[in-house]
Design a protein around this motif. Structure first.
Motif, PDB file in Angstrom:
ATOM      1  N   VAL A   1      -9.590   6.191   3.564  1.00  0.00           N
ATOM      2  CA  VAL A   1      -9.417   5.295   2.033  1.00  0.00           C
ATOM      3  C   VAL A   1     -10.647   6.110   1.022  1.00  0.00           C
ATOM      4  O   VAL A   1     -10.513   6.312   0.430  1.00  0.00           O
TER       5      VAL A   1
ATOM      6  N   SER B   1     -11.556  -6.346  -3.161  1.00  0.00           N
ATOM      7  CA  SER B   1     -11.328  -8.101  -1.940  1.00  0.00           C
ATOM      8  C   SER B   1     -12.777  -8.267  -2.753  1.00  0.00           C
ATOM      9  O   SER B   1     -13.873  -7.374  -2.539  1.00  0.00           O
TER      10      SER B   1
ATOM     11  N   SER C   1      -4.738 -10.007 -14.167  1.00  0.00           N
ATOM     12  CA  SER C   1      -5.325  -8.532 -14.354  1.00  0.00           C
ATOM     13  C   SER C   1      -5.757  -7.440 -15.263  1.00  0.00           C
ATOM     14  O   SER C   1      -6.367  -7.013 -15.147  1.00  0.00           O
TER      15      SER C   1
ATOM     16  N   TRP D   1     -11.477  -1.279  14.805  1.00  0.00           N
ATOM     17  CA  TRP D   1     -12.186  -0.371  14.199  1.00  0.00           C
ATOM     18  C   TRP D   1     -13.596  -0.220  14.107  1.00  0.00           C
ATOM     19  O   TRP D   1     -14.216  -0.736  13.218  1.00  0.00           O
TER      20      TRP D   1
ATOM     21  N   GLY E   1      -2.227   1.789  -8.534  1.00  0.00           N
ATOM     22  CA  GLY E   1      -1.392   3.203  -7.704  1.00  0.00           C
ATOM     23  C   GLY E   1      -2.367   3.677  -6.813  1.00  0.00           C
ATOM     24  O   GLY E   1      -1.023   3.592  -6.214  1.00  0.00           O
TER      25      GLY E   1
ATOM     26  N   ILE F   1       2.251  -9.885   1.867  1.00  0.00           N
ATOM     27  CA  ILE F   1       2.055  -9.392   0.631  1.00  0.00           C
ATOM     28  C   ILE F   1       2.898  -8.366   0.210  1.00  0.00           C
ATOM     29  O   ILE F   1       3.521  -7.694  -0.392  1.00  0.00           O
TER      30      ILE F   1
ATOM     31  N   ARG G   1      10.600  -8.603  -4.505  1.00  0.00           N
ATOM     32  CA  ARG G   1       9.698  -8.612  -6.653  1.00  0.00           C
ATOM     33  C   ARG G   1      11.051  -7.596  -6.932  1.00  0.00           C
ATOM     34  O   ARG G   1      11.240  -7.247  -7.646  1.00  0.00           O
TER      35      ARG G   1
HETATM   36  N1  CAA Z   1       0.962   0.750  -9.692  1.00  0.00           N
HETATM   37  C1  CAA Z   1       0.155   0.680 -11.316  1.00  0.00           C
HETATM   38  N2  CAA Z   1       0.323  -0.578 -11.662  1.00  0.00           N
HETATM   39  C2  CAA Z   1       1.417  -2.169 -11.299  1.00  0.00           C
HETATM   40  C3  CAA Z   1       1.621  -1.676  -9.657  1.00  0.00           C
HETATM   41  C4  CAA Z   1       1.300  -0.307  -9.228  1.00  0.00           C
HETATM   42  N3  CAA Z   1       1.979  -0.665  -7.687  1.00  0.00           N
HETATM   43  N4  CAA Z   1       2.063  -2.928  -9.137  1.00  0.00           N
HETATM   44  C5  CAA Z   1       1.732  -4.034 -10.482  1.00  0.00           C
HETATM   45  N5  CAA Z   1       0.841  -2.586 -11.417  1.00  0.00           N
HETATM   46  C6  CAA Z   1       0.697  -3.862 -12.579  1.00  0.00           C
HETATM   47  C7  CAA Z   1       1.832  -4.098 -13.658  1.00  0.00           C
HETATM   48  O1  CAA Z   1       2.661  -3.319 -14.179  1.00  0.00           O
HETATM   49  C8  CAA Z   1       0.760  -5.476 -14.042  1.00  0.00           C
HETATM   50  O2  CAA Z   1       0.051  -4.973 -15.070  1.00  0.00           O
HETATM   51  P1  CAA Z   1       0.810  -4.965 -16.698  1.00  0.00           P
HETATM   52  O3  CAA Z   1       0.103  -6.638 -17.100  1.00  0.00           O
HETATM   53  O4  CAA Z   1       0.007  -4.150 -17.856  1.00  0.00           O
HETATM   54  O5  CAA Z   1       1.746  -5.288 -16.413  1.00  0.00           O
HETATM   55  C9  CAA Z   1      -0.364  -5.472 -13.401  1.00  0.00           C
HETATM   56  O6  CAA Z   1      -0.965  -4.485 -12.231  1.00  0.00           O
HETATM   57  C10 CAA Z   1      -0.309  -7.321 -12.852  1.00  0.00           C
HETATM   58  O7  CAA Z   1       1.190  -6.727 -11.930  1.00  0.00           O
HETATM   59  P2  CAA Z   1       1.500  -7.911 -10.745  1.00  0.00           P
HETATM   60  O8  CAA Z   1       1.138  -9.437 -11.855  1.00  0.00           O
HETATM   61  O9  CAA Z   1       2.353  -7.863 -10.247  1.00  0.00           O
HETATM   62  O10 CAA Z   1       0.342  -8.852 -10.748  1.00  0.00           O
HETATM   63  P3  CAA Z   1      -0.357 -10.479  -9.188  1.00  0.00           P
HETATM   64  O11 CAA Z   1      -1.327 -10.460  -9.633  1.00  0.00           O
HETATM   65  O12 CAA Z   1       1.417 -10.613  -9.343  1.00  0.00           O
HETATM   66  O13 CAA Z   1      -0.266  -9.320  -7.848  1.00  0.00           O
HETATM   67  C11 CAA Z   1       0.172  -8.392  -5.556  1.00  0.00           C
HETATM   68  C12 CAA Z   1       0.977  -8.114  -7.175  1.00  0.00           C
HETATM   69  C13 CAA Z   1       1.123  -7.503  -5.385  1.00  0.00           C
HETATM   70  C14 CAA Z   1      -0.059  -9.616  -5.183  1.00  0.00           C
HETATM   71  C15 CAA Z   1      -1.230  -7.387  -5.503  1.00  0.00           C
HETATM   72  O14 CAA Z   1      -2.533  -8.934  -6.272  1.00  0.00           O
HETATM   73  C16 CAA Z   1      -1.716  -7.065  -4.828  1.00  0.00           C
HETATM   74  O15 CAA Z   1      -1.154  -6.515  -3.738  1.00  0.00           O
HETATM   75  N6  CAA Z   1      -2.215  -8.026  -3.504  1.00  0.00           N
HETATM   76  C17 CAA Z   1      -2.551  -7.015  -2.076  1.00  0.00           C
HETATM   77  C18 CAA Z   1      -4.245  -6.590  -2.557  1.00  0.00           C
HETATM   78  C19 CAA Z   1      -4.305  -5.419  -1.685  1.00  0.00           C
HETATM   79  O16 CAA Z   1      -3.607  -4.943  -1.454  1.00  0.00           O
HETATM   80  N7  CAA Z   1      -5.493  -5.767  -1.337  1.00  0.00           N
HETATM   81  C20 CAA Z   1      -6.211  -4.152  -0.589  1.00  0.00           C
HETATM   82  C21 CAA Z   1      -7.594  -4.330  -0.202  1.00  0.00           C
HETATM   83  S1  CAA Z   1      -8.292  -2.520  -0.142  1.00  0.00           S
HETATM   84  C22 CAA Z   1      -7.912  -2.523   1.067  1.00  0.00           C
HETATM   85  O17 CAA Z   1      -7.836  -2.617   2.142  1.00  0.00           O
HETATM   86  C23 CAA Z   1      -8.748  -0.704   1.723  1.00  0.00           C
HETATM   87  C24 CAA Z   1      -9.490  -0.745   3.103  1.00  0.00           C
HETATM   88  O18 CAA Z   1     -10.784  -1.540   3.930  1.00  0.00           O
HETATM   89  C25 CAA Z   1      -8.723  -0.015   4.382  1.00  0.00           C
END
Ligand code: CAA
Length: 376
Positions: A85, A121, A172, A198, A231, A362, A369
């Motif tokens: 992280v 989150s 977003s 953990w 990203g 997810i 997608r």
């Molecule tokens: N890279 C860059 N940009 C991205 C991207 C990527 N991989 N994926 C999406 N985007 C961009 C899209 O291009 C879009 O941008 P524009 O509007 O400018 O085109 C924008 O993000 C929105 O994209 P989506 O419409 O696809 O977004 P969505 O609301 O449908 O959500 C999702 C997509 C994949 C479900 C996302 O919400 C997601 O990944 N959810 C899970 C959240 C998550 O992973 N949380 C982790 C918490 S951190 C953690 O756990 C760390 C820890 O403590 C260990």
């Protein structure tokens, strides 16, 4: 593995065995994190593996990094997660930050003197991260943050946080990303979570109450925070996959050794075909996961980060880790369920790998997608 990777993992394995392993069982019980262990990993040069040397990083590849994480995870999933992280935070600052931000925040993180954390989150915005509500209201010279972040890995022990907050409208596009230090007035920590696994990696709530953050701490521009987060997560997910591989490998090692030593019905239990099939499947799952993680790491090293492969690597390797560690407890039987052997700890540590950095449901959404786009 090339020569650098062999050298790196061999010396790291020694450090993990001598400096981490002896503490793991008691610290798991007491929920104790040791900063000196993290800093020891920093002295080994593995807390900023892929970052450029000019910011104190090792300048190595993502492939080198996943080997390192696998090695640490064989001893401790929580310390591997702390490294991963913190490394994700560095990658985000390095990729989306300006020169002043990189110079100010990266050296302490790459050296392992400090830890980084990622705050996306919220209680009602887990999988639907774009629905986050923490607000960042524009004021003279910066932004005023208000809201609460949940389940933040390294919350309380990290000094530098990447915080996603809402500067615009719904969805977003209204999200921006900020760098916030732990000593910023208005930033405090809420409850520490009590978790199944953990246990040596603290998970805390972050509370922002009229917390002023100067404009210079914003990453990229207003409204780009969701892209910054996604990203970072693409690469972070491969790292979580690598930790899953380490977790599976340790469970397999413990299982094979035990099955060769343990005798029942006048033979080693390894010689029963029922056990052989289980162990063979565990080895297969571990190796398939490793290949998937390496394929995704390769796409990152070739500067063609492929979100679909990143999600596949995380999904495959962490589902495998859950299965392999659960089977390891079964192979060891009664003793596997006790803390006399580490497999029950690895089984508990594996579970949340299927949840963090995007649940495995997810990851399937992301993969589907991409499939839709490819086939349409
Ligand atoms: N890279 C860059 N940009 C991205 C991207 C990527 N991989 N994926 C999406 N985007 C961009 C899209 O291009 C879009 O941008 P524009 O509007 O400018 O085109 C924008 O993000 C929105 O994209 P989506 O419409 O696809 O977004 P969505 O609301 O449908 O959500 C999702 C997509 C994949 C479900 C996302 O919400 C997601 O990944 N959810 C899970 C959240 C998550 O992973 N949380 C982790 C918490 S951190 C953690 O756990 C760390 C820890 O403590 C260990």
């Amino acid at each position: 593995m090339n020569d650098i990777q062999k050298e790196l993992t061999t010396s790291l394995a020694k450090f993990c065995k001598e400096s981490i392993e002896p503490h793991m069982e008691a610290d798991d019980h007491d929920g104790k994190f040791r900063m000196e262990i993290f800093q020891g990993l920093g002295d080994y040069g593995v807390t900023g593996i892929t970052l450029p040397e000019e910011y104190g990083g090792a300048g190595l590849s993502y492939m080198d990094y996943v080997y390192v994480l696998e090695e640490i995870a064989k001893t401790s999933v929580p310390y591997a997660v702390t490294v991963s992280v913190s490394s994700m935070v560095q990658t985000i600052i390095n990729e989306y930050g300006n020169k002043a931000q990189k110079e100010k925040y990266l050296p302490a993180l790459t050296s392992g003197q400090e830890i980084g954390a990622f705050a996306l989150s919220e209680s009602h915005a887990g999988s639907d991260a774009g629905a986050l509500k923490t607000s960042a209201r524009k004021v003279d010279g910066g932004y005023m943050l208000n809201g609460t972040k949940m389940w933040i890995t390294s919350g309380g022990i990290a000094k530098t946080y990447i915080v996603m907050a809402r500067t615009g409208g719904e969805g977003s596009k209204g999200v921006s990303a900020f760098i916030v230090r732990d000593d910023t007035p208005g930033f405090t920590f809420g409850k520490a979570e009590k978790k199944m696994g953990w246990k040596t990696s603290p998970t805390r709530e972050l509370i922002f109450e009229n917390c002023f953050v100067p404009t210079e701490n914003m990453l990229l521009d207003e409204g780009k925070g969701f892209n910054v987060a996604m990203g970072g997560l693409d690469r972070g997910r491969v790292a979580i996959g690598a930790i899953g591989v380490g977790c599976s490998q340790r469970a397999l090692d413990e299982s094979v050794r035990y099955a060769l030593e343990r005798h029942q019905f006048k033979q080693a239990i390894f010689d029963f075909q029922g056990l052989q099939f289980m162990l063979a499947d565990m080895a297969l799952e571990t190796e398939c996961s490793r290949l998937m993680v390496h394929k995704a790491a390769e796409s990152i090293d070739q500067k063609k980060t492929n979100s679909k492969l990143c999600s596949m690597a995380k999904l495959k390797a962490t589902d495998a880790a859950m299965k392999v560690t659960t089977d390891a407890v079964q192979v060891l039987g009664g003793v596997g369920y006790t803390s006399e052997f580490p497999v029950e700890r690895f089984m508990r540590d594996a579970k949340v790998l299927q949840i963090v950095e995007g649940t495995n449901q997810i990851q399937r959404v992301v993969i589907a997608r991409h499939l839709k786009k490819e086939y349409e």
